[in-house]
Scaffold this motif. Structure first.
Motif, PDB file in Angstrom:
ATOM      1  N   SER A   1       0.836  -1.204   0.000  1.00 48.70           N
ATOM      2  CA  SER A   1       0.000   0.000   0.000  1.00 48.70           C
ATOM      3  C   SER A   1       0.869   1.252   0.000  1.00 48.70           C
ATOM      4  N   GLU A   2       0.459   2.238  -0.763  1.00 45.12           N
ATOM      5  CA  GLU A   2       1.240   3.468  -0.896  1.00 45.12           C
ATOM      6  C   GLU A   2       1.328   4.261   0.404  1.00 45.12           C
ATOM      7  N   ASP A   3       0.433   3.990   1.331  1.00 43.87           N
ATOM      8  CA  ASP A   3       0.476   4.734   2.588  1.00 43.87           C
ATOM      9  C   ASP A   3       1.393   4.061   3.616  1.00 43.87           C
ATOM     10  N   ILE A   4       2.059   2.975   3.170  1.00 36.93           N
ATOM     11  CA  ILE A   4       3.007   2.287   4.053  1.00 36.93           C
ATOM     12  C   ILE A   4       4.422   2.747   3.736  1.00 36.93           C
ATOM     13  N   SER A   5       5.125   3.192   4.741  1.00 36.90           N
ATOM     14  CA  SER A   5       6.528   3.577   4.582  1.00 36.90           C
ATOM     15  C   SER A   5       7.294   3.021   5.775  1.00 36.90           C
TER      16      SER A   5
ATOM     17  N   ASP B   1      10.153   0.917  -0.077  1.00 38.40           N
ATOM     18  CA  ASP B   1       9.565   1.773  -1.107  1.00 38.40           C
ATOM     19  C   ASP B   1       8.286   1.120  -1.626  1.00 38.40           C
ATOM     20  N   PRO B   2       7.114   1.700  -1.353  1.00 37.86           N
ATOM     21  CA  PRO B   2       5.864   1.075  -1.800  1.00 37.86           C
ATOM     22  C   PRO B   2       5.692   1.068  -3.315  1.00 37.86           C
ATOM     23  N   ASP B   3       6.509   1.849  -4.036  1.00 34.37           N
ATOM     24  CA  ASP B   3       6.412   1.878  -5.498  1.00 34.37           C
ATOM     25  C   ASP B   3       7.100   0.690  -6.148  1.00 34.37           C
ATOM     26  N   ILE B   4       7.893  -0.055  -5.372  1.00 33.97           N
ATOM     27  CA  ILE B   4       8.601  -1.224  -5.912  1.00 33.97           C
ATOM     28  C   ILE B   4       7.900  -2.490  -5.432  1.00 33.97           C
ATOM     29  N   MET B   5       7.406  -3.261  -6.375  1.00 33.39           N
ATOM     30  CA  MET B   5       6.753  -4.523  -6.002  1.00 33.39           C
ATOM     31  C   MET B   5       7.793  -5.504  -5.474  1.00 33.39           C
ATOM     32  N   LEU B   6       7.399  -6.238  -4.449  1.00 34.51           N
ATOM     33  CA  LEU B   6       8.318  -7.193  -3.830  1.00 34.51           C
ATOM     34  C   LEU B   6       8.143  -8.577  -4.436  1.00 34.51           C
ATOM     35  N   PRO B   7       9.242  -9.208  -4.835  1.00 35.73           N
ATOM     36  CA  PRO B   7       9.140 -10.591  -5.314  1.00 35.73           C
ATOM     37  C   PRO B   7       8.873 -11.515  -4.141  1.00 35.73           C
ATOM     38  N   ILE B   8       8.225 -12.608  -4.404  1.00 29.98           N
ATOM     39  CA  ILE B   8       7.944 -13.579  -3.347  1.00 29.98           C
ATOM     40  C   ILE B   8       7.925 -14.975  -3.954  1.00 29.98           C
ATOM     41  N   GLN B   9       8.486 -15.920  -3.239  1.00 28.42           N
ATOM     42  CA  GLN B   9       8.554 -17.295  -3.738  1.00 28.42           C
ATOM     43  C   GLN B   9       7.322 -18.068  -3.306  1.00 28.42           C
ATOM     44  N   PHE B  10       6.695 -18.725  -4.283  1.00 23.48           N
ATOM     45  CA  PHE B  10       5.518 -19.542  -3.978  1.00 23.48           C
ATOM     46  C   PHE B  10       5.933 -20.768  -3.166  1.00 23.48           C
ATOM     47  N   PRO B  11       5.046 -21.266  -2.322  1.00 25.17           N
ATOM     48  CA  PRO B  11       5.309 -22.537  -1.631  1.00 25.17           C
ATOM     49  C   PRO B  11       5.409 -23.666  -2.658  1.00 25.17           C
ATOM     50  N   PRO B  12       6.078 -24.760  -2.336  1.00 23.03           N
ATOM     51  CA  PRO B  12       6.205 -25.885  -3.276  1.00 23.03           C
ATOM     52  C   PRO B  12       4.850 -26.351  -3.795  1.00 23.03           C
ATOM     53  N   GLY B  13       4.717 -26.433  -5.110  1.00 26.94           N
ATOM     54  CA  GLY B  13       3.499 -26.915  -5.732  1.00 26.94           C
ATOM     55  C   GLY B  13       2.427 -25.877  -5.930  1.00 26.94           C
ATOM     56  N   ALA B  14       2.599 -24.682  -5.367  1.00 24.01           N
ATOM     57  CA  ALA B  14       1.584 -23.632  -5.492  1.00 24.01           C
ATOM     58  C   ALA B  14       1.833 -22.797  -6.743  1.00 24.01           C
ATOM     59  N   GLU B  15       0.760 -22.260  -7.316  1.00 25.69           N
ATOM     60  CA  GLU B  15       0.864 -21.401  -8.492  1.00 25.69           C
ATOM     61  C   GLU B  15       0.477 -19.969  -8.175  1.00 25.69           C
TER      62      GLU B  15
END
Length: 212
Positions: free
Chosen positions: A18-22, A31-45
Motif C-alpha cells: 500500500s502506498e500509505d506504508i513507509s 519503497d511502496p512503489d517497488i513490487m516485492l518478489p515472493i517465492q511460492f510454496p512448493p506446488g503452489a501457483e
C-alpha cells in the motif's frame, strides 16, 4: 534438482505494498512503489496471505540476484536483504560449503550464485563458486559425461576470471587458477600463475589452501 534444466524463476511472483506504508527496517525504508518478489510454496501457483513472510520475500530476492543480477531493482533487493538479515553472508556461506561437502552441488552452486549477486565485489564468494563448478565438472568427468564436464569447466574458468578481475593479486585465486590449468594440461599458464602466486603470497602454506 538440476538448476540448469529448469527455469529457476517460475515459482516467483510479485506483491505490492500500500502506498500509505513507509515502513523502516533499521536505516532502510521500504519503497511502496517497488513490487516485492515472493517465492511460492512448493506446488503452489499463487500466493496466499498466510504465505507472505520475510523468508519467502528474501528467498525470491536471492533467486533473482542469482539468475538476474542485472534486474532493475537489484540494488534495492540487496539493501532490503541486508536490512532484514545482516548476517546472511556467513549464514549462506556456511550452508553452501556444507552442501558442497555433501556433494549437493546444484544447491551449493545456487547458494553461491545468490551470494555473488548479493555481494558483487566479494572475491572469496567467486572463488568458492569456481571451486564448486570445478568439482562438479570432475564428477561428470568420472561419469564420462564429457559435454557436461566441459560445460562446468567453462563455468569454473569464467568465475575464476571474475575473481581474478576482482583481486588480481589474491594468492588463493592465483593458486587455484594455476591448479585449474595444470589439470587441463595448460602447463605454461599453470607455471605463470604459480609464479604469480609465489610472488604475491606472504604465507604460501596458508594461501594455497582452497576455500571450500
Amino acid at each position: 534438482m538440476n538448476y540448469q534444466n529448469r527455469d529457476p524463476l517460475t515459482d516467483i511472483g510479485y506483491i505490492s505494498i500500500s502506498e500509505d506504508i513507509s515502513e523502516k527496517i533499521g536505516n532502510f525504508t521500504i519503497d511502496p512503489d517497488i513490487m516485492l518478489p515472493i517465492q511460492f510454496p512448493p506446488g503452489a501457483e499463487s500466493i496466499s496471505t498466510e504465505n507472505i513472510t520475510w523468508e519467502a520475500i528474501i528467498s525470491a530476492m536471492l533467486r533473482l540476484l542469482a539468475y538476474r543480477p542485472d534486474h532493475e531493482h537489484s540494488d534495492y533487493f540487496r539493501d532490503f536483504i541486508l536490512a532484514v538479515k545482516p548476517d546472511i553472508k556467513d549464514e549462506l556461506t556456511e550452508a553452501g560449503i556444507l552442501k558442497a561437502e555433501n556433494k549437493d552441488f546444484d544447491l551449493a552452486i545456487e547458494i553461491f550464485m545468490a551470494l555473488e549477486g548479493l555481494f558483487t565485489d566479494c572475491t572469496t564468494t567467486k572463488l568458492n563458486l569456481a571451486l564448486i563448478y570445478e568439482d562438479r565438472a570432475y564428477q561428470y568427468e568420472k561419469l564420462e559425461k564429457t559435454e557436461l564436464s566441459d560445460k562446468y569447466l567453462e563455468l569454473a574458468f569464467n568465475t575464476y576470471r571474475r575473481a581474478l578481475n576482482s583481486e588480481p593479486s589474491n594468492p588463493r585465486v592465483l593458486y587455484n587458477l594455476a591448479h585449474f590449468h595444470l589439470r587441463r594440461n595448460n602447463f605454461d599458464k599453470a607455471r605463470l600463475f604459480f609464479e604469480s602466486f609465489l610472488k604475491n603470497s606472504n604465507d604460501p602454506e596458508k594461501d594455497r589452501k582452497s576455500v571450500v
